[in-house]
Enzyme design. Structure first.
Site, PDB file in Angstrom:
ATOM      1  N   ASN A  36       0.845  -1.211   0.000  1.00 41.59           N
ATOM      2  CA  ASN A  36       0.000   0.000   0.000  1.00 41.59           C
ATOM      3  C   ASN A  36       0.874   1.252   0.000  1.00 41.59           C
ATOM      4  O   ASN A  36       0.532   2.253   0.624  1.00 41.59           O
ATOM      5  CB  ASN A  36      -0.918  -0.011   1.233  1.00 41.59           C
ATOM      6  N   SER A  37       1.990   1.181  -0.714  1.00 40.08           N
ATOM      7  CA  SER A  37       2.885   2.345  -0.733  1.00 40.08           C
ATOM      8  C   SER A  37       3.793   2.242  -1.947  1.00 40.08           C
ATOM      9  O   SER A  37       3.722   1.282  -2.709  1.00 40.08           O
ATOM     10  CB  SER A  37       3.696   2.414   0.563  1.00 40.08           C
ATOM     11  N   PHE A  81       4.530  -0.464  12.193  1.00 42.74           N
ATOM     12  CA  PHE A  81       3.357   0.083  11.498  1.00 42.74           C
ATOM     13  C   PHE A  81       2.750  -0.910  10.515  1.00 42.74           C
ATOM     14  O   PHE A  81       1.589  -0.757  10.124  1.00 42.74           O
ATOM     15  CB  PHE A  81       3.740   1.317  10.650  1.00 42.74           C
ATOM     16  N   SER A 125      -5.200   1.513  17.464  1.00 42.31           N
ATOM     17  CA  SER A 125      -6.211   2.378  16.869  1.00 42.31           C
ATOM     18  C   SER A 125      -7.353   2.615  17.845  1.00 42.31           C
ATOM     19  O   SER A 125      -7.684   1.735  18.664  1.00 42.31           O
ATOM     20  CB  SER A 125      -6.754   1.674  15.624  1.00 42.31           C
ATOM     21  N   TYR A 150     -10.871  -5.705  11.839  1.00 47.60           N
ATOM     22  CA  TYR A 150      -9.698  -4.824  11.964  1.00 47.60           C
ATOM     23  C   TYR A 150      -9.472  -4.458  13.438  1.00 47.60           C
ATOM     24  O   TYR A 150      -8.368  -4.595  13.968  1.00 47.60           O
ATOM     25  CB  TYR A 150      -9.904  -3.566  11.107  1.00 47.60           C
ATOM     26  N   LYS A 154      -6.310  -5.494  16.121  1.00 39.92           N
ATOM     27  CA  LYS A 154      -5.479  -4.573  16.915  1.00 39.92           C
ATOM     28  C   LYS A 154      -5.546  -4.934  18.403  1.00 39.92           C
ATOM     29  O   LYS A 154      -4.532  -4.945  19.095  1.00 39.92           O
ATOM     30  CB  LYS A 154      -5.947  -3.123  16.708  1.00 39.92           C
ATOM     31  N   PHE A 179      -6.136   8.311  16.990  1.00 37.89           N
ATOM     32  CA  PHE A 179      -7.500   8.702  16.624  1.00 37.89           C
ATOM     33  C   PHE A 179      -7.533   8.868  15.096  1.00 37.89           C
ATOM     34  O   PHE A 179      -7.257   7.910  14.401  1.00 37.89           O
ATOM     35  CB  PHE A 179      -7.985   9.857  17.521  1.00 37.89           C
ATOM     36  N   ASN A 200     -11.834   7.483   3.667  1.00 36.48           N
ATOM     37  CA  ASN A 200     -11.783   8.463   4.756  1.00 36.48           C
ATOM     38  C   ASN A 200     -12.131   9.866   4.279  1.00 36.48           C
ATOM     39  O   ASN A 200     -11.943  10.202   3.111  1.00 36.48           O
ATOM     40  CB  ASN A 200     -10.390   8.453   5.409  1.00 36.48           C
ATOM     41  N   ARG A 293     -23.441   5.873   7.221  1.00 35.72           N
ATOM     42  CA  ARG A 293     -22.624   4.731   6.800  1.00 35.72           C
ATOM     43  C   ARG A 293     -22.731   3.660   7.892  1.00 35.72           C
ATOM     44  O   ARG A 293     -22.531   3.975   9.078  1.00 35.72           O
ATOM     45  CB  ARG A 293     -21.170   5.203   6.640  1.00 35.72           C
ATOM     46  N   GLY A 295     -22.212   1.139  10.716  1.00 33.59           N
ATOM     47  CA  GLY A 295     -21.090   0.942  11.649  1.00 33.59           C
ATOM     48  C   GLY A 295     -20.484   2.236  12.166  1.00 33.59           C
ATOM     49  O   GLY A 295     -19.638   2.199  13.055  1.00 33.59           O
ATOM     50  N   ASP A 296     -20.887   3.403  11.615  1.00 29.00           N
ATOM     51  CA  ASP A 296     -20.306   4.669  12.074  1.00 29.00           C
ATOM     52  C   ASP A 296     -20.908   5.110  13.402  1.00 29.00           C
ATOM     53  O   ASP A 296     -22.114   4.986  13.622  1.00 29.00           O
ATOM     54  CB  ASP A 296     -20.564   5.788  11.052  1.00 29.00           C
TER      55      ASP A 296
HETATM   56  P1  NAD Z   1      -0.413   2.574   5.273  1.00 33.86           P
HETATM   57  O1  NAD Z   1      -1.157   1.521   4.540  1.00 33.86           O
HETATM   58  O2  NAD Z   1      -0.155   3.866   4.598  1.00 33.86           O
HETATM   59  O3  NAD Z   1       0.972   2.000   5.808  1.00 33.86           O
HETATM   60  C1  NAD Z   1       1.165   0.643   6.129  1.00 33.86           C
HETATM   61  C2  NAD Z   1       2.418   0.183   5.408  1.00 33.86           C
HETATM   62  O4  NAD Z   1       2.645  -1.178   5.734  1.00 33.86           O
HETATM   63  C3  NAD Z   1       2.286   0.274   3.891  1.00 33.86           C
HETATM   64  O5  NAD Z   1       3.440   0.913   3.361  1.00 33.86           O
HETATM   65  C4  NAD Z   1       2.188  -1.182   3.432  1.00 33.86           C
HETATM   66  O6  NAD Z   1       2.783  -1.359   2.168  1.00 33.86           O
HETATM   67  C5  NAD Z   1       2.944  -1.902   4.534  1.00 33.86           C
HETATM   68  N1  NAD Z   1       2.502  -3.273   4.783  1.00 33.86           N
HETATM   69  C6  NAD Z   1       1.241  -3.758   4.891  1.00 33.86           C
HETATM   70  N2  NAD Z   1       1.264  -5.058   5.198  1.00 33.86           N
HETATM   71  C7  NAD Z   1       2.574  -5.422   5.276  1.00 33.86           C
HETATM   72  C8  NAD Z   1       3.246  -6.625   5.547  1.00 33.86           C
HETATM   73  N3  NAD Z   1       2.568  -7.752   5.778  1.00 33.86           N
HETATM   74  N4  NAD Z   1       4.601  -6.632   5.531  1.00 33.86           N
HETATM   75  C9  NAD Z   1       5.304  -5.504   5.271  1.00 33.86           C
HETATM   76  N5  NAD Z   1       4.716  -4.322   5.006  1.00 33.86           N
HETATM   77  C10 NAD Z   1       3.370  -4.277   5.011  1.00 33.86           C
HETATM   78  O7  NAD Z   1      -1.194   2.811   6.656  1.00 33.86           O
HETATM   79  P2  NAD Z   1      -0.974   3.917   7.757  1.00 33.86           P
HETATM   80  O8  NAD Z   1      -2.163   4.802   7.743  1.00 33.86           O
HETATM   81  O9  NAD Z   1       0.360   4.508   7.650  1.00 33.86           O
HETATM   82  O10 NAD Z   1      -1.093   3.017   9.053  1.00 33.86           O
HETATM   83  C11 NAD Z   1       0.050   2.537   9.743  1.00 33.86           C
HETATM   84  C12 NAD Z   1      -0.404   1.734  10.945  1.00 33.86           C
HETATM   85  O11 NAD Z   1      -1.216   2.559  11.765  1.00 33.86           O
HETATM   86  C13 NAD Z   1      -1.253   0.509  10.584  1.00 33.86           C
HETATM   87  O12 NAD Z   1      -0.894  -0.528  11.461  1.00 33.86           O
HETATM   88  C14 NAD Z   1      -2.664   0.982  10.857  1.00 33.86           C
HETATM   89  O13 NAD Z   1      -3.504  -0.081  11.204  1.00 33.86           O
HETATM   90  C15 NAD Z   1      -2.450   1.927  12.027  1.00 33.86           C
HETATM   91  N6  NAD Z   1      -3.497   2.947  12.149  1.00 33.86           N
HETATM   92  C16 NAD Z   1      -3.779   3.754  11.093  1.00 33.86           C
HETATM   93  C17 NAD Z   1      -4.793   4.698  11.194  1.00 33.86           C
HETATM   94  C18 NAD Z   1      -5.166   5.592  10.029  1.00 33.86           C
HETATM   95  O14 NAD Z   1      -6.270   6.133  10.019  1.00 33.86           O
HETATM   96  N7  NAD Z   1      -4.294   5.805   9.043  1.00 33.86           N
HETATM   97  C19 NAD Z   1      -5.519   4.819  12.392  1.00 33.86           C
HETATM   98  C20 NAD Z   1      -5.192   3.994  13.461  1.00 33.86           C
HETATM   99  C21 NAD Z   1      -4.169   3.051  13.330  1.00 33.86           C
HETATM  100  N1  UDP Z   2     -17.455  10.592   6.108  1.00 33.76           N
HETATM  101  C1  UDP Z   2     -18.303  11.164   5.183  1.00 33.76           C
HETATM  102  N2  UDP Z   2     -18.004  10.997   3.853  1.00 33.76           N
HETATM  103  C2  UDP Z   2     -16.912  10.299   3.423  1.00 33.76           C
HETATM  104  C3  UDP Z   2     -16.060   9.731   4.387  1.00 33.76           C
HETATM  105  C4  UDP Z   2     -16.373   9.886   5.731  1.00 33.76           C
HETATM  106  O1  UDP Z   2     -19.287  11.798   5.527  1.00 33.76           O
HETATM  107  O2  UDP Z   2     -16.712  10.177   2.203  1.00 33.76           O
HETATM  108  C5  UDP Z   2     -17.732  10.809   7.554  1.00 33.76           C
HETATM  109  C6  UDP Z   2     -17.914   9.539   8.362  1.00 33.76           C
HETATM  110  O3  UDP Z   2     -19.260   9.137   8.354  1.00 33.76           O
HETATM  111  C7  UDP Z   2     -17.413  10.002   9.743  1.00 33.76           C
HETATM  112  C8  UDP Z   2     -16.331  11.030   9.426  1.00 33.76           C
HETATM  113  O4  UDP Z   2     -16.600  11.461   8.083  1.00 33.76           O
HETATM  114  O5  UDP Z   2     -18.455  10.677  10.434  1.00 33.76           O
HETATM  115  C9  UDP Z   2     -14.917  10.471   9.478  1.00 33.76           C
HETATM  116  O6  UDP Z   2     -14.863   9.303   8.672  1.00 33.76           O
HETATM  117  P1  UDP Z   2     -13.463   8.589   8.383  1.00 33.76           P
HETATM  118  O7  UDP Z   2     -13.773   7.387   7.518  1.00 33.76           O
HETATM  119  O8  UDP Z   2     -12.494   9.568   7.880  1.00 33.76           O
HETATM  120  O9  UDP Z   2     -12.977   8.131   9.822  1.00 33.76           O
HETATM  121  P2  UDP Z   2     -13.598   7.014  10.815  1.00 33.76           P
HETATM  122  O10 UDP Z   2     -15.060   6.887  10.539  1.00 33.76           O
HETATM  123  O11 UDP Z   2     -12.846   5.780  10.512  1.00 33.76           O
HETATM  124  O12 UDP Z   2     -13.343   7.543  12.179  1.00 33.76           O
END
Ligand code: NAD
Ligand code: UDP
Length: 343
Positions: A36-37, A81, A125, A150, A154, A179, A200, A293, A295-296
């Site tokens: 994913n990168s 991560f 998370s 998911y 965690k 958050f 998102n 949506r 589950g929100d």
């Molecule tokens: P991201 O997808 O941008 O980064 C994750 C990275 O891990 C990617 O570069 C992907 O290629 C790599 N990856 C995935 N599976 C792998 C594997 N099996 N082996 C090696 N590399 C792998 O996501 P992010 O937003 O940077 O999130 C990072 C961490 O933070 C994740 O664990 C995610 O669950 C957690 N997190 C993210 C959010 C968010 O909203 N972005 C919120 C809470 C927690």
């Molecule tokens: N949301 C929205 N439209 C979108 C994406 C999200 O209205 O296209 C709303 C969603 O219902 C929530 C807030 O924006 O109230 C944040 O959603 P996001 O998916 O970014 O974060 P999460 O719900 O995982 O906290």
């Protein structure tokens, strides 16, 4: 100079944390399977910091790759991560989530043990709080279970790490519950570019503002909130990255298992976010109300006091900075790290 292994370091939060770690004088080895990168992020990181981190393309579930890394480099601490993070996909394909997130963390801990490395920072998370309505959410607000695979993945890793720390006093483990990470580096060189249609809010709104999508779908305007739309605790990714540095400092001085929320402690509604983007981008952002949506939650925000008291960490960047930096990233890189146009 201390060396950190950053799994998932090419990803959104990992790349921003990598920048902060390099700028703080750490050496870094990045392990990422690039699922994913893009490897382009490493060039961008070199532009920002002047340093090229060591990069290993591989999977965190692969014990051999990990053993090679720990044998080749003297790793002092791991920030983990790597994992998958789409809530909806986790419902459709739970095995992918338990494999990458749970099994991957298990293999990593096993190899760390084998190689005598006992310091770990783990990305958790706010999803672990499930549909708790106990706002603001404190670290002990776990009165309900996660509501999707998911979140379960965690929480399972958190449990495993807590058990590990109890089993052997050499462990020093920080679990960080994020958050809603948003924004981008102020350079405009690194940021988040989700593949396909963003799930998102922030990336969706910025893609509407830049003209890639026609309007924002606002999921629900009948919530019991001030303007009827959902409220979340958005946190700037650079503040979040700095929280990891503070956690590393803490682990250098303490052994055991530690848990912190990383949030700002205040929420913004969907309409407030759209308004902030309109102001910063000077684009009139179209939106339409759609049903909620599934589950929100209506609202979700953190109690960040524990991290403030124990780590000395506080989020300092406000909604305007989050939007300004997202917008700079979006306008400079409308197709993310890809040079090709996307559909
Ligand atoms: P991201 O997808 O941008 O980064 C994750 C990275 O891990 C990617 O570069 C992907 O290629 C790599 N990856 C995935 N599976 C792998 C594997 N099996 N082996 C090696 N590399 C792998 O996501 P992010 O937003 O940077 O999130 C990072 C961490 O933070 C994740 O664990 C995610 O669950 C957690 N997190 C993210 C959010 C968010 O909203 N972005 C919120 C809470 C927690
Ligand atoms: N949301 C929205 N439209 C979108 C994406 C999200 O209205 O296209 C709303 C969603 O219902 C929530 C807030 O924006 O109230 C944040 O959603 P996001 O998916 O970014 O974060 P999460 O719900 O995982 O906290």
């Amino acid at each position: 100079m201390k060396t950190i292994l950053i799994t998932g370091g090419a990803g959104y939060i990992g790349s921003h944390t990598l920048v902060e770690c390099l700028q703080a004088g750490y050496q870094a080895v990045v392990l990422d399977n690039l699922s994913n990168s893009s490897s382009e992020v490493l060039n961008r990181i070199r532009c920002i910091t002047g340093v090229s981190p060591i990069f290993v393309q591989g999977d965190v579930c692969d014990a051999e790759v990990l053993t090679n890394i720990f044998s080749t480099y003297t790793i002092d601490v791991v920030i983990h991560f790597a994992g998958v993070k789409a809530v909806g996909e986790s419902v459709q394909d739970p095995i992918k989530y338990y494999k990458n997130n749970v099994a991957g963390s298990l293999v990593l801990c096993q190899i760390m043990c084998n190689m005598n490395v006992f310091k770990l920072v783990f990305s958790s998370s706010a999803t672990v709080y499930g549909d708790s309505r106990d706002m603001p959410l404190r670290e002990d607000s776990l009165n309900t279970s996660p509501i999707n695979p998911y979140g379960h993945s965690k929480l399972m890793v958190e449990q495993m790490l807590s058990d590990l720390a109890k089993s052997d006093p050499r462990w020093s483990i920080a679990v960080l519950r994020y958050f809603n990470p948003v924004g981008a580096h102020a350079s405009g060189l690194i940021g988040e570019h989700p593949k396909g249609v963003p799930n998102n809010l922030f990336p969706y709104v910025s893609q509407v503002a830049v003209g890639l999508r026609p309007f924002v779908c606002v999921f629900g305007n009948d919530y019991p909130t001030a303007d009827g739309t959902g409220v979340r605790d958005y946190i700037h990714v650079v503040d979040l990255a700095q929280g990891h540095l503070m956690a590393l400092n803490y682990l250098n001085a303490h052994n055991g298992y530690f848990l912190w929320n990383l949030g700002t402690g205040r929420g913004y509604s969907v309409l407030e976010v759209i308004k902030a983007f309109s102001t910063v981008s000077q684009v009139d952002i179209a939106y339409e109300f759609l049903p909620r949506r599934p589950g929100d939650l209506a609202e979700c925000w953190s109690a960040p006091q524990k991290a403030s008291l124990e780590l000395g960490w506080n989020a300092s960047l406000d909604l305007n900075s989050m939007v300004t930096d997202s917008w700079r990233w979006q306008t400079l890189n409308p197709h993310g790290y890809d040079v090709e146009e996307e559909g």
